[in-house]
Design a protein around this motif. Structure first.
Motif, PDB file in Angstrom:
ATOM      1  N   ASP A  89       0.813  -1.222   0.000  1.00  0.00           N
ATOM      2  CA  ASP A  89       0.000   0.000   0.000  1.00  0.00           C
ATOM      3  C   ASP A  89       0.847   1.272   0.000  1.00  0.00           C
ATOM      4  N   GLY A  90       2.149   1.120  -0.155  1.00  0.00           N
ATOM      5  CA  GLY A  90       3.045   2.275  -0.102  1.00  0.00           C
ATOM      6  C   GLY A  90       3.464   2.625   1.307  1.00  0.00           C
ATOM      7  N   ALA A  91       2.613   2.257   2.309  1.00  0.00           N
ATOM      8  CA  ALA A  91       2.915   2.476   3.739  1.00  0.00           C
ATOM      9  C   ALA A  91       3.287   3.917   4.030  1.00  0.00           C
ATOM     10  N   LEU A  92       2.551   4.854   3.438  1.00  0.00           N
ATOM     11  CA  LEU A  92       2.819   6.274   3.677  1.00  0.00           C
ATOM     12  C   LEU A  92       2.099   6.758   4.928  1.00  0.00           C
ATOM     13  N   PHE A  93       2.652   7.792   5.564  1.00  0.00           N
ATOM     14  CA  PHE A  93       2.000   8.413   6.717  1.00  0.00           C
ATOM     15  C   PHE A  93       0.921   9.367   6.197  1.00  0.00           C
ATOM     16  N   GLY A  94      -0.324   9.101   6.563  1.00  0.00           N
ATOM     17  CA  GLY A  94      -1.438   9.872   6.022  1.00  0.00           C
ATOM     18  C   GLY A  94      -1.427  11.341   6.379  1.00  0.00           C
ATOM     19  N   LEU A  98       3.785  14.347   0.665  1.00  0.00           N
ATOM     20  CA  LEU A  98       4.689  13.410   0.008  1.00  0.00           C
ATOM     21  C   LEU A  98       6.152  13.751   0.272  1.00  0.00           C
ATOM     22  N   TYR A  99       6.475  15.039   0.279  1.00  0.00           N
ATOM     23  CA  TYR A  99       7.857  15.440   0.529  1.00  0.00           C
ATOM     24  C   TYR A  99       8.327  14.918   1.882  1.00  0.00           C
ATOM     25  N   ASP A 100       7.536  15.149   2.927  1.00  0.00           N
ATOM     26  CA  ASP A 100       7.940  14.734   4.269  1.00  0.00           C
ATOM     27  C   ASP A 100       7.942  13.214   4.414  1.00  0.00           C
ATOM     28  N   ASN A 101       7.014  12.528   3.724  1.00  0.00           N
ATOM     29  CA  ASN A 101       7.022  11.063   3.732  1.00  0.00           C
ATOM     30  C   ASN A 101       8.331  10.534   3.171  1.00  0.00           C
ATOM     31  N   ILE A 102       8.747  11.095   2.042  1.00  0.00           N
ATOM     32  CA  ILE A 102       9.956  10.610   1.373  1.00  0.00           C
ATOM     33  C   ILE A 102      11.215  11.009   2.148  1.00  0.00           C
ATOM     34  N   ALA A 103      11.163  12.160   2.809  1.00  0.00           N
ATOM     35  CA  ALA A 103      12.309  12.628   3.595  1.00  0.00           C
ATOM     36  C   ALA A 103      12.460  11.884   4.918  1.00  0.00           C
ATOM     37  N   ASP A 135       3.583  18.736  -2.037  1.00  0.00           N
ATOM     38  CA  ASP A 135       2.708  19.173  -0.948  1.00  0.00           C
ATOM     39  C   ASP A 135       1.421  18.354  -0.827  1.00  0.00           C
ATOM     40  N   LYS A 136       1.226  17.395  -1.710  1.00  0.00           N
ATOM     41  CA  LYS A 136      -0.001  16.600  -1.667  1.00  0.00           C
ATOM     42  C   LYS A 136       0.049  15.572  -0.547  1.00  0.00           C
ATOM     43  N   LEU A 137      -1.108  15.309   0.063  1.00  0.00           N
ATOM     44  CA  LEU A 137      -1.230  14.262   1.072  1.00  0.00           C
ATOM     45  C   LEU A 137      -1.544  12.935   0.382  1.00  0.00           C
ATOM     46  N   PRO A 138      -1.179  11.801   1.004  1.00  0.00           N
ATOM     47  CA  PRO A 138      -1.459  10.504   0.391  1.00  0.00           C
ATOM     48  C   PRO A 138      -2.930  10.304   0.029  1.00  0.00           C
ATOM     49  N   GLY A 139      -3.824  10.854   0.837  1.00  0.00           N
ATOM     50  CA  GLY A 139      -5.252  10.691   0.570  1.00  0.00           C
ATOM     51  C   GLY A 139      -5.752  11.501  -0.607  1.00  0.00           C
ATOM     52  N   GLU A 140      -4.921  12.391  -1.125  1.00  0.00           N
ATOM     53  CA  GLU A 140      -5.321  13.255  -2.235  1.00  0.00           C
ATOM     54  C   GLU A 140      -4.845  12.749  -3.592  1.00  0.00           C
ATOM     55  N   GLY A 150       5.967   5.716  -2.418  1.00  0.00           N
ATOM     56  CA  GLY A 150       6.584   4.682  -1.588  1.00  0.00           C
ATOM     57  C   GLY A 150       7.906   4.220  -2.160  1.00  0.00           C
ATOM     58  N   LEU A 151       7.975   4.154  -3.482  1.00  0.00           N
ATOM     59  CA  LEU A 151       9.215   3.752  -4.136  1.00  0.00           C
ATOM     60  C   LEU A 151      10.286   4.821  -3.967  1.00  0.00           C
ATOM     61  N   ALA A 152       9.902   6.089  -4.093  1.00  0.00           N
ATOM     62  CA  ALA A 152      10.862   7.184  -3.882  1.00  0.00           C
ATOM     63  C   ALA A 152      11.423   7.125  -2.469  1.00  0.00           C
ATOM     64  N   ARG A 153      10.559   6.843  -1.499  1.00  0.00           N
ATOM     65  CA  ARG A 153      11.025   6.743  -0.108  1.00  0.00           C
ATOM     66  C   ARG A 153      11.976   5.561   0.060  1.00  0.00           C
TER      67      ARG A 153
END
Length: 312
Positions: A89-94, A98-103, A135-140, A150-153
């Motif tokens: 599922d990418g396991a991103l923090f909702g 995206l920037y902060d998830n990858i960072a 600046d987009k959120l995973p839910g958007e 998730g791959l970038a992270r």
């Protein structure tokens, strides 16, 4: 450059339930390998074993020559730095963009400055086609964009091994095609060792250097793509051709009586319909325009060109 993973005699159980036993294979450094198998055969368990999240009962997992099954937790933590993992599922923090998830891995596991982190994050976002979506959120965003984030992270710590746990899960065929091309392009660019767990037969035919198949708690076969695609092993042919007739049933393996009834009903028709042929083998997916092909990929491209000539 990727590193070699050598698995020998690996057995994993949960209580009395054997997930798989005596699994042996070598994932060549820098190559793309795919692991297939019916649902419930322990493919994700295998991935977790490779990164040391699950400890096998028997066998060894040598990564760059080090057997991780014998390492203490501190030393295992160091080996895990070689890995990047793309979860289903990418396991991103909702709550993070995206920037902060990858960072996140850079901030947690390194002492890099924010300017260094920005350079790395934007570089990886560009590699997966996400520039402009910082600046987009995973839910958007769409499921395909979440996979790419998730791959970038997974890429930010420059791993030498990348594990993909069903990257096609939840995606439509068009997005799967784009993701497959991205995986091939990335391998040509970073030369890491890739292992992909998938159910998608088109991906398994087009993307990897090597293919493996888990069935009946064993690794039925593992080897170069051509070997699997031209195999006459019944379970391999059934799975790669998506047919009902063969050893695999709806739940588990079929019993002997069911197999006998199928043999009477279908005769040799099924065997003829999916008989392997080198000339009809699915063309290999190659790095896209603008991607510099290193020597390994150049050799693959030349081989595909020769095969195309033989087809015509």
């Amino acid at each position: 450059m990727g590193v070699e993973i050598c698995v020998e005699g690996l057995t994993k159980s949960f209580g009395e339930q054997v997930i798989w036993q005596d699994v042996s294979l070598t994932l060549p450094a820098g190559e793309v390998s795919v692991l297939l198998g019916p649902s419930g055969t322990g493919k994700s368990v295998f991935l977790k074993s490779l990164v040391g999240l699950l400890k096998p009962e028997h066998g060894s997992i040598k990564i760059a020559g080090t057997d991780i099954t014998r390492l203490r937790e501190h030393d295992l933590y160091e080996v895990r730095k070689l890995f990047g993992v793309l979860f289903q599922d990418g396991a991103l923090f909702g709550s993070m963009n995206l920037y902060d998830n990858i960072a996140f891995p850079l901030r947690e596991h390194t002492r890099k400055t924010e300017s260094e982190i920005k350079r790395i994050v934007l570089e990886k976002m560009e590699m997966v086609g996400l520039i402009g979506a910082e600046d987009k959120l995973p839910g958007e965003i769409s499921g395909g964009m979440r996979k790419r984030a998730g791959l970038a992270r997974a890429l930010v710590l420059d791993p030498e091994i990348i594990l993909f746990d069903e990257p096609d899960s939840g995606l439509d065929p068009v997005r799967v095609a784009y993701l497959n091309q991205l995986i091939v392009d990335l391998n040509a660019q970073i030369d890491a060792t890739f292992l992909i767990v998938t159910h998608d037969i088109a991906s398994a035919r087009q993307v990897p250097d090597n293919i493996g198949l888990l069935f009946r708690r064993e690794l039925v076969m593992f080897g170069p793509r051509e070997k699997l695609l031209t195999s006459r092993e019944p379970v391999v042919r059934q799975f790669l051709n998506g047919r009902m007739q063969g050893p695999i049933g709806m739940a588990e393996e079929k019993d002997a009586a069911t197999m006998a009834r199928e043999a009477v009903h279908f005769g040799d028709k099924g065997a003829k319909d999916d008989a392997p042929s080198r000339l009809s083998m699915t063309p290999r997916l190659l790095p896209g325009p603008g991607i510099t092909r290193p020597p390994r990929w150049q050799a693959i491209a030349e081989k595909e060109a020769e095969r195309e000539v033989s087809r015509s």
